[in-house]
Design an enzyme around this catalytic site. Sequence first.
Site, PDB file in Angstrom:
ATOM      1  N   CYS A 226     -79.279  80.493  12.943  1.00  9.78           N
ATOM      2  CA  CYS A 226     -78.834  81.859  12.647  1.00  9.78           C
ATOM      3  C   CYS A 226     -77.876  81.905  11.464  1.00  9.78           C
ATOM      4  O   CYS A 226     -78.053  82.700  10.541  1.00  9.78           O
ATOM      5  CB  CYS A 226     -78.175  82.478  13.872  1.00  9.78           C
TER       6      CYS A 226
ATOM      7  N   CYS B 125     -80.663  84.478  10.682  1.00  7.11           N
ATOM      8  CA  CYS B 125     -80.334  85.902  10.670  1.00  7.11           C
ATOM      9  C   CYS B 125     -79.224  86.294   9.700  1.00  7.11           C
ATOM     10  O   CYS B 125     -79.277  87.383   9.120  1.00  7.11           O
ATOM     11  CB  CYS B 125     -80.003  86.379  12.075  1.00  7.11           C
TER      12      CYS B 125
ATOM     13  N   LYS C  43     -80.616  86.058   6.058  1.00 14.02           N
ATOM     14  CA  LYS C  43     -81.721  87.028   6.014  1.00 14.02           C
ATOM     15  C   LYS C  43     -81.181  88.451   5.915  1.00 14.02           C
ATOM     16  O   LYS C  43     -81.689  89.263   5.140  1.00 14.02           O
ATOM     17  CB  LYS C  43     -82.588  86.872   7.258  1.00 14.02           C
TER      18      LYS C  43
ATOM     19  N   TYR D 270     -91.423  89.527  13.802  1.00 13.08           N
ATOM     20  CA  TYR D 270     -90.286  90.129  13.108  1.00 13.08           C
ATOM     21  C   TYR D 270     -89.858  89.348  11.873  1.00 13.08           C
ATOM     22  O   TYR D 270     -89.431  89.944  10.876  1.00 13.08           O
ATOM     23  CB  TYR D 270     -89.112  90.345  14.070  1.00 13.08           C
TER      24      TYR D 270
ATOM     25  N   GLU E 181     -89.767  91.190   8.291  1.00 17.61           N
ATOM     26  CA  GLU E 181     -88.496  91.298   7.569  1.00 17.61           C
ATOM     27  C   GLU E 181     -88.601  90.697   6.173  1.00 17.61           C
ATOM     28  O   GLU E 181     -88.117  91.285   5.197  1.00 17.61           O
ATOM     29  CB  GLU E 181     -87.387  90.618   8.383  1.00 17.61           C
TER      30      GLU E 181
ATOM     31  N   HIS F 157     -73.344 116.086  15.000  1.00 17.36           N
ATOM     32  CA  HIS F 157     -74.155 116.729  13.960  1.00 17.36           C
ATOM     33  C   HIS F 157     -73.430 116.709  12.614  1.00 17.36           C
ATOM     34  O   HIS F 157     -72.213 116.881  12.579  1.00 17.36           O
ATOM     35  CB  HIS F 157     -74.422 118.185  14.372  1.00 17.36           C
TER      36      HIS F 157
ATOM     37  N   GLU G 164     -78.587 112.297  16.881  1.00 17.99           N
ATOM     38  CA  GLU G 164     -78.495 113.477  17.736  1.00 17.99           C
ATOM     39  C   GLU G 164     -79.863 113.864  18.301  1.00 17.99           C
ATOM     40  O   GLU G 164     -79.958 114.526  19.336  1.00 17.99           O
ATOM     41  CB  GLU G 164     -77.895 114.665  16.984  1.00 17.99           C
TER      42      GLU G 164
END
Length: 455
Positions: free
Chosen positions: A43, A48, A51, A179, A183, A437, A442
Amino acid sequence: MSSFDYDLFVIGAGSGGVRAGRIAARYGARVAVAEEYRVGGTCVIRGCVPKKLFVYASKFAEEFEDAVGFGWTSEKVSFDWATLIENKDKEIDRLNKAYIRNLEAAGAELILERAVVEGPNTVLLASGRKVTARYVLVATGAAPFVPRHLPGHDLAITSNEAFHLDRLPSRICIVGGGYIAIEFAGIFSGLGVETVLIYRGEQILRGFDDDIREHLAGEMKKKGIELRTRSDIASIERSGTGVRVTLNDGAAFGAGQIMFATGRIPNVTGLGLDKAGVEMTPHMAVKVNAYSQSNVPSIYAVGDVTNRVNLTPVAIREGHAFADTVFGGKDVKVDHSLIPTAVFSQPEIGTIGLTETEARQGFKAVDIYKTSFRPMKHTLSGRDERTLMKLVVDGDSDRVLGCHICGPDAGEMAQLLGIAVRLGAKKSDFDATMAVHPTASEELVTLREKWVAGK
């Protein structure tokens, strides 16, 4: 005094191994952690973290284009690959040193050499020294898989090499639909590389919600990424400074690089687990119980080497739970259900809980709420990109079974949604929550109309 050299010997200084070593040492255990490469594991060093830095870099081209609609000019913009690599390497060096400091501060001993299992309580170091430990924890992770039977497989790179290319290719072929492949397709495409994605399945991201898969595939195509599903590689040949790729249907094309992202395999080769009698799964992962214990009572394993849920936070949780249980006197099992997940695709995916297909297989009544909309930012940028949000609800109990998002900051939303879903929140709880908002999130608390197939 113990007759062992250590209370715990950890093989592998990735996220899971480091966490286990640190926590065990804090409980007063004599701990050694062996690592043959760099501290931090996949990682931090080649996964990760770099990346995600590459993902950030690849998004700026569109950000500069989008800024024009807000009154900015974006002339004389350029990108330098060497600068990105240099700065990425500096950050990885910093993190590597931080991991070492944290281990040493906790009181663990770091041994920078390869270690293999010699027996239930014995470890052999590359220097030839043998050490004994009351417990051995295997945390060696996994490695990229490249099919060795494929002609020309040695010409392909994996995610490991992608972080260290001397230069960007003008065109790249990425093989895989998971994934990592998705990616990197977004990364290379965003950096201006003509990108072709080859996947043998019907649609990318098998195991994710079907609506999300279809939506992301459409958005990737809008960005110029060529998706070739139901295709596979037949052979690879050297062609000039690049490669020539031939598919199983006979089609062929050239590329500067070909990258395989077709899964990862547990790092157990040459580790000596067979000498200790450790049982393996059919996919050659270390077979463990709910406490990460193998069939050999003194040998445990955490992280990708067990091939349970191959995510960094899962390895960390498993390592911590192991130390709490074995050295902290606690009874801690890791719950591998309801794990929030992000895919740093472009646009991003955030998901938690059951897909619609999984829900319909396990529940009598399933209600679906979903919406697709243009993010507010693109009303001025003019970009043709849409966000998809979907709630999967138990029609009998009103409990939210799953939430799936494809759009900006989806991963950030999934982390917080994970808390609500884990606590058993109902759709009525979402409805009763006041909206923030104007935000994209939302939409999750304002969805009222059930989706009906064919409508």
